[in-house]
Design an enzyme around this catalytic site. Structure first.
Site, PDB file in Angstrom:
ATOM      1  N   HIS A   1      -7.667   9.612  -1.830  1.00 43.69           N
ATOM      2  CA  HIS A   1      -6.977   9.556  -0.544  1.00 43.69           C
ATOM      3  C   HIS A   1      -7.706  10.289   0.579  1.00 43.69           C
ATOM      4  O   HIS A   1      -7.878   9.757   1.666  1.00 43.69           O
ATOM      5  CB  HIS A   1      -5.561  10.111  -0.709  1.00 43.69           C
ATOM      6  CG  HIS A   1      -4.609   9.679   0.338  1.00 43.69           C
ATOM      7  ND1 HIS A   1      -3.253   9.798   0.198  1.00 43.69           N
ATOM      8  CD2 HIS A   1      -4.788   9.117   1.554  1.00 43.69           C
ATOM      9  CE1 HIS A   1      -2.640   9.328   1.266  1.00 43.69           C
ATOM     10  NE2 HIS A   1      -3.564   8.915   2.116  1.00 43.69           N
TER      11      HIS A   1
ATOM     12  N   LYS B   1      -2.817   5.782  -4.180  1.00 44.40           N
ATOM     13  CA  LYS B   1      -3.887   6.740  -3.894  1.00 44.40           C
ATOM     14  C   LYS B   1      -3.614   8.069  -4.586  1.00 44.40           C
ATOM     15  O   LYS B   1      -2.457   8.510  -4.661  1.00 44.40           O
ATOM     16  CB  LYS B   1      -3.994   6.970  -2.379  1.00 44.40           C
ATOM     17  CG  LYS B   1      -4.034   5.688  -1.553  1.00 44.40           C
ATOM     18  CD  LYS B   1      -4.047   5.978  -0.061  1.00 44.40           C
ATOM     19  CE  LYS B   1      -3.776   4.740   0.747  1.00 44.40           C
ATOM     20  NZ  LYS B   1      -2.346   4.353   0.740  1.00 44.40           N
TER      21      LYS B   1
ATOM     22  N   TYR C   1       2.987   9.953  -0.393  1.00 47.49           N
ATOM     23  CA  TYR C   1       4.069   9.343   0.392  1.00 47.49           C
ATOM     24  C   TYR C   1       5.435   9.592  -0.229  1.00 47.49           C
ATOM     25  O   TYR C   1       6.459   9.467   0.445  1.00 47.49           O
ATOM     26  CB  TYR C   1       3.866   7.834   0.529  1.00 47.49           C
ATOM     27  CG  TYR C   1       2.605   7.390   1.239  1.00 47.49           C
ATOM     28  CD1 TYR C   1       1.774   8.291   1.899  1.00 47.49           C
ATOM     29  CD2 TYR C   1       2.237   6.048   1.241  1.00 47.49           C
ATOM     30  CE1 TYR C   1       0.616   7.875   2.532  1.00 47.49           C
ATOM     31  CE2 TYR C   1       1.081   5.619   1.883  1.00 47.49           C
ATOM     32  CZ  TYR C   1       0.271   6.528   2.521  1.00 47.49           C
ATOM     33  OH  TYR C   1      -0.879   6.111   3.143  1.00 47.49           O
TER      34      TYR C   1
ATOM     35  N   ASP D   1       0.837  -1.190   0.000  1.00 46.93           N
ATOM     36  CA  ASP D   1       0.000   0.000   0.000  1.00 46.93           C
ATOM     37  C   ASP D   1       0.876   1.245   0.000  1.00 46.93           C
ATOM     38  O   ASP D   1       1.650   1.476   0.927  1.00 46.93           O
ATOM     39  CB  ASP D   1      -0.888  -0.024   1.250  1.00 46.93           C
ATOM     40  CG  ASP D   1      -1.786   1.196   1.348  1.00 46.93           C
ATOM     41  OD1 ASP D   1      -2.963   1.074   0.955  1.00 46.93           O
ATOM     42  OD2 ASP D   1      -1.322   2.249   1.824  1.00 46.93           O
TER      43      ASP D   1
END
Length: 273
Positions: free
Chosen positions: A103, A70, A45, A40
Site C-alpha cells: 500500500h 492492499k 480501510y 478495490d
C-alpha cells in the site's frame, strides 16, 4: 486490459476508501448492479469483510469479480505479509485475490523488499493472481527493479487532471506496468474546473464521467469512489462515448501541480524512501 503476467483486469474500478463499514456492503452491491466488476479495498480501510459480504450476496461467480486489496504498510515483513493476506482472504470470503498491492513504501519499517518477495511467493502459490505496488515514484520503481526479477503488474498512484504524472506514466509504459489512478476526481475539485465543465456539456456527460473517460483513454484504470448510488451508476457509464484528440490535448493543459497537493497533506508523517 491485461497485466504483464497475463491477467485480465477491468479498466474501471470501484473503490471503498473512506466508505464506512456500515455502508460498504450496500455501496458495493450498487456498484456491482451498475456494472462494475473491479472492487478495490485495503486492510487499512477497515471494510474488507463488508466487501466480501457484498460480493458473496451478489450471486455473481467469484471469477467474474476482480478483487484488489492492499497490505497494511505497518505490517511489512516476509512472514507477516503472508499472514496478513490470509486474514484478508478470510474477511473477503475468498481463496485468492486478483491483485495484491503493497500500500505505501513505509521505509521506516525497512522491510519492503521482504514483503515484495513474500508477494512473489504468494503469486507462485496461487493465493494472488497478480501483485503490484502503490504510491511508488520512478526512483522507487527503479530501485525495486534492481532488487527483483518480478515487475509490478500495477502501480496505484494519485492521478487527476491537475496532477497527471506524465513522467511516471511514461516509465510505466516502458516497463509494462499498469497505471491505476486513485483520487481520479481530485476529491471533487476537478469537477469545478470550467474547461472540464464545458467539455462535459459538449459530450452530454457529467464532469465526473468526462474525467473518468479521460483516464481510460490515457490507458489508466481509474478507481472511482462514491457513497451516493446515483453517482456510482453515473460513474460506471463511461464506455459509450470517446473524447476526441483535440479535447484530450485541452485536458492535458490542466496539469498544473507538479507535486500533488492532496498527497502532501496525506503523506505528512508517513515515511517515504
Amino acid at each position: 486490459m491485461r497485466t504483464n503476467n497475463g491477467i485480465d483486469i477491468p479498466q474501471a474500478g470501484f473503490g471503498v476508501y473512506q466508505i464506512p463499514a456500515s455502508r460498504t456492503t450496500e455501496m458495493v452491491r450498487v456498484a456491482l448492479d451498475a456494472g462494475y466488476r473491479h472492487i478495490d479495498t485495503a486492510q487499512v480501510y477497515g471494510n474488507e469483510a463488508e466487501v466480501g459480504t457484498a460480493i458473496a450476496e451478489s450471486g455473481l461467480p467469484r471469477e467474474d469479480v476482480f478483487i484488489t486489496t492492499k497490505l497494511n504498510p505497518q505490517r511489512h515483513g516476509y512472514v507477516s505479509t503472508g499472514r496478513e493476506l490470509e486474514e484478508s482472504l478470510r474477511k473477503l470470503r475468498t481463496s485468492y485475490v486478483d491483485l495484491y498491492l503493497l500500500h505505501w513504501p513505509s521505509p521506516g519499517k525497512d522491510q519492503y523488499l521482504e514483503s515484495w518477495r513474500a508477494c512473489e511467493n504468494l503469486l507462485a502459490e496461487g493465493k494472488v493472481r497478480s501483485i503490484g505496488v502503490s504510491n511508488l515514484t520512478v526512483p522507487d520503481l527503479v530501485w525495486l527493479a534492481g532488487q527483483s526479477q518480478t515487475a509490478p503488474a500495477v502501480n496505484q498512484v494519485e492521478l487527476h487532471p491537475s496532477f497527471q504524472q506524465g513522467e511516471l506514466r511514461q516509465y510505466h509504459r516502458s516497463r509494462g506496468i499498469i497505471t491505476q489512478a486513485w483520487g481520479p476526481l481530485a476529491w471533487g475539485e476537478a469537477l469545478k474546473d470550467p474547461t472540464l465543465q464545458a467539455l462535459a456539456k459538449k459530450y452530454g456527460k457529467t464532469p465526473a464521467q468526462l474525467i473518468l473517460r479521460w483516464q481510460v483513454q490515457l490507458g489508466n484504470i481509474p478507481i472511482g469512489k462514491s457513497a451516493t448510488p446515483s453517482r456510482i451508476r453515473e460513474n460506471a457509464a463511461i464506455f459509450d462515448f470517446r473524447i476526441n484528440a483535440d479535447d484530450m490535448e485541452r485536458i492535458a493543459t490542466l496539469d498544473n501541480d507538479p507535486h500533488g497537493a492532496p498527497v502532501r497533506t496525506m503523506s505528512a508523517g508517513l515515511p517515504r524512501w
